[in-house]
Design a protein around this motif. Sequence first.
Motif, PDB file in Angstrom:
ATOM      1  N   ARG A  76       2.191  -9.875  -7.389  1.00  0.00           N
ATOM      2  CA  ARG A  76       2.617 -11.270  -7.513  1.00  0.00           C
ATOM      3  C   ARG A  76       3.816 -11.611  -6.636  1.00  0.00           C
ATOM      4  NH1 ARG A  76       0.859 -10.534 -13.134  1.00  0.00           N
ATOM      5  NH2 ARG A  76      -0.873 -11.977 -13.382  1.00  0.00           N
ATOM      6  N   SER A  77       4.597 -10.586  -6.256  1.00  0.00           N
ATOM      7  CA  SER A  77       5.717 -10.907  -5.346  1.00  0.00           C
ATOM      8  C   SER A  77       6.013  -9.738  -4.425  1.00  0.00           C
ATOM      9  CB  SER A  77       6.974 -11.331  -6.111  1.00  0.00           C
ATOM     10  OG  SER A  77       7.625 -10.232  -6.686  1.00  0.00           O
ATOM     11  N   LEU A  78       6.144 -10.082  -3.144  1.00  0.00           N
ATOM     12  CA  LEU A  78       6.465  -9.104  -2.099  1.00  0.00           C
ATOM     13  C   LEU A  78       7.752  -9.609  -1.436  1.00  0.00           C
ATOM     14  CD1 LEU A  78       2.791  -8.916  -0.831  1.00  0.00           C
ATOM     15  CD2 LEU A  78       3.955  -7.187  -2.209  1.00  0.00           C
ATOM     16  N   THR A 132       4.924   2.764   4.613  1.00  0.00           N
ATOM     17  CA  THR A 132       5.879   1.886   5.308  1.00  0.00           C
ATOM     18  C   THR A 132       6.179   0.640   4.485  1.00  0.00           C
ATOM     19  OG1 THR A 132       4.896   2.622   7.365  1.00  0.00           O
ATOM     20  CG2 THR A 132       6.319   0.723   7.515  1.00  0.00           C
ATOM     21  N   ASN A 133       5.205   0.193   3.683  1.00  0.00           N
ATOM     22  CA  ASN A 133       5.399  -1.053   2.944  1.00  0.00           C
ATOM     23  C   ASN A 133       6.134  -0.878   1.612  1.00  0.00           C
ATOM     24  OD1 ASN A 133       4.074  -2.566   4.888  1.00  0.00           O
ATOM     25  ND2 ASN A 133       2.098  -1.939   4.075  1.00  0.00           N
ATOM     26  N   GLN A 187       7.811  -3.749  -2.763  1.00  0.00           N
ATOM     27  CA  GLN A 187       6.815  -3.742  -1.680  1.00  0.00           C
ATOM     28  C   GLN A 187       7.118  -4.882  -0.720  1.00  0.00           C
ATOM     29  OE1 GLN A 187       5.166  -0.523  -2.814  1.00  0.00           O
ATOM     30  NE2 GLN A 187       3.928  -1.609  -1.302  1.00  0.00           N
ATOM     31  N   THR A 188       6.956  -4.625   0.563  1.00  0.00           N
ATOM     32  CA  THR A 188       7.115  -5.696   1.549  1.00  0.00           C
ATOM     33  C   THR A 188       5.752  -6.346   1.803  1.00  0.00           C
ATOM     34  OG1 THR A 188       6.830  -4.087   3.316  1.00  0.00           O
ATOM     35  CG2 THR A 188       9.083  -4.621   2.707  1.00  0.00           C
ATOM     36  N   ARG A 189       5.803  -7.533   2.389  1.00  0.00           N
ATOM     37  CA  ARG A 189       4.562  -8.253   2.684  1.00  0.00           C
ATOM     38  C   ARG A 189       3.899  -7.623   3.900  1.00  0.00           C
ATOM     39  NH1 ARG A 189       3.309 -12.811   0.713  1.00  0.00           N
ATOM     40  NH2 ARG A 189       5.428 -13.234   0.008  1.00  0.00           N
ATOM     41  N   SER A 190       2.615  -7.385   3.809  1.00  0.00           N
ATOM     42  CA  SER A 190       1.906  -6.836   4.958  1.00  0.00           C
ATOM     43  C   SER A 190       0.458  -7.286   4.881  1.00  0.00           C
ATOM     44  CB  SER A 190       1.997  -5.307   4.944  1.00  0.00           C
ATOM     45  OG  SER A 190       0.862  -4.742   5.539  1.00  0.00           O
ATOM     46  N   GLY A 238       8.358   0.415  -9.044  1.00  0.00           N
ATOM     47  CA  GLY A 238       6.933   0.071  -9.112  1.00  0.00           C
ATOM     48  C   GLY A 238       6.630  -1.099 -10.020  1.00  0.00           C
ATOM     49  N   VAL A 239       7.584  -1.984 -10.255  1.00  0.00           N
ATOM     50  CA  VAL A 239       7.378  -3.093 -11.183  1.00  0.00           C
ATOM     51  C   VAL A 239       7.484  -4.446 -10.472  1.00  0.00           C
ATOM     52  CG1 VAL A 239       8.118  -4.112 -13.376  1.00  0.00           C
ATOM     53  CG2 VAL A 239       8.429  -1.667 -12.996  1.00  0.00           C
ATOM     54  N   VAL A 240       8.411  -4.540  -9.518  1.00  0.00           N
ATOM     55  CA  VAL A 240       8.681  -5.828  -8.846  1.00  0.00           C
ATOM     56  C   VAL A 240       7.393  -6.503  -8.343  1.00  0.00           C
ATOM     57  CG1 VAL A 240       9.797  -6.847  -6.793  1.00  0.00           C
ATOM     58  CG2 VAL A 240      11.086  -5.319  -8.299  1.00  0.00           C
ATOM     59  N   PRO A 241       6.451  -5.787  -7.712  1.00  0.00           N
ATOM     60  CA  PRO A 241       5.257  -6.487  -7.198  1.00  0.00           C
ATOM     61  C   PRO A 241       4.424  -7.142  -8.291  1.00  0.00           C
ATOM     62  CG  PRO A 241       5.292  -4.178  -6.475  1.00  0.00           C
ATOM     63  CD  PRO A 241       6.442  -4.356  -7.399  1.00  0.00           C
ATOM     64  N   TYR A 242       4.526  -6.642  -9.520  1.00  0.00           N
ATOM     65  CA  TYR A 242       3.684  -7.162 -10.603  1.00  0.00           C
ATOM     66  C   TYR A 242       4.302  -8.379 -11.291  1.00  0.00           C
ATOM     67  CZ  TYR A 242       1.360  -2.827  -9.659  1.00  0.00           C
ATOM     68  OH  TYR A 242       0.730  -1.810  -9.002  1.00  0.00           O
TER      69      TYR A 242
END
Length: 290
Positions: free
Chosen positions: A237-239, A280-281, A205-208, A173-177
């Motif tokens: 910040r990153s997907l 799914t994401n 998280q994947t881009r959606s 739960g950190v990568v997207p931030y």
Amino acid sequence: METARASRTAVLVCQGRAVADGRAAVGRFADPVAVRLLEDDERREVALARAADDPADVRERLIVERLRAVAEGMVARTVAIDDAIADAGHRQVVILGAGLDTRPWRLAALRDAVTFAVDHPASQAEARERAADLTPLGRLEFVPVDLSTDDLGPALTRAGHDPAAPTTWVWEGVVPYLTAGDVRATVAALAERSAPGSVAVVQYQTRSWTATAGRRLSGLVMRLTRTPDPLAAEPWRSLWSPTAMARLLAEHGFAVVTDDDLLAIAGRLGSPAAHRRSLTNGRVAVARHR
Ligand SMILES: C[S@@+](CC[C@H](N)C(=O)[O-])C[C@H]1O[C@@H](n2cnc3c(N)ncnc32)[C@H](O)[C@@H]1O
């Protein structure tokens, strides 16, 4: 993340685990510690989300709906990551962006391990206060690090991490931030300290388009109704696509062993999956260092 403020999304996901405890995937998922890390008002929201009836107040209803959605994702990702830690069986576990992760106090697989809880200094200070009355199962070292500005390696050295012994890295739960650049730099830093057989467990998280639009819309509704929104100060910040994540890990010596979306994991667990799009994401990749 704002530098001076502790993470509110860390509280949100902790609440999600407290909502799901004893309700979903019973026998596979349990987090009785989560509620103990919450403050009274946060616990009250959890109780509302666990109640059979929906609250009449519109703001409480928005909070409850979000908590129930978050809880579904928490069950899947918690079990997948717990299993990966237990399967690896390493004596060193580094939790990156630990927030209010309850594993040091509840996960039996950490009993004989040293766990390094790395987090942004503001979030970590708050987590330490909240956990002051709890006793970790194994050795627990707190390591304050801002992954956007600080060097992870020297901080881990100071805390006693041994790069010659295999490590399980948990990044939930950190990568997207983080920006893509900070994600790349962090993977490079952990790879440098990964003895052969080390395992990286990366939840991302994947881009959606629909997920991004849904997130914006729910933010707007919360703003308009003046409902406090824990997501407001912590934008994504990153997907990453599974291919891009696998490539990044491979560049640093990690081969992906499994990479599942949360909907598939929830399906295997028989846990609730009403929020299919959001499940799914979210993905959990487990990768092994050569
Ligand atoms: C959604 S919470 C997840 C917490 C925990 N991993 C979990 O799943 O319960 C996001 C976490 O990322 C951390 N984080 C965000 N940006 C960070 C940064 N630049 N450096 C270190 N940690 C960061 C926050 O402090 C927070 O604990």
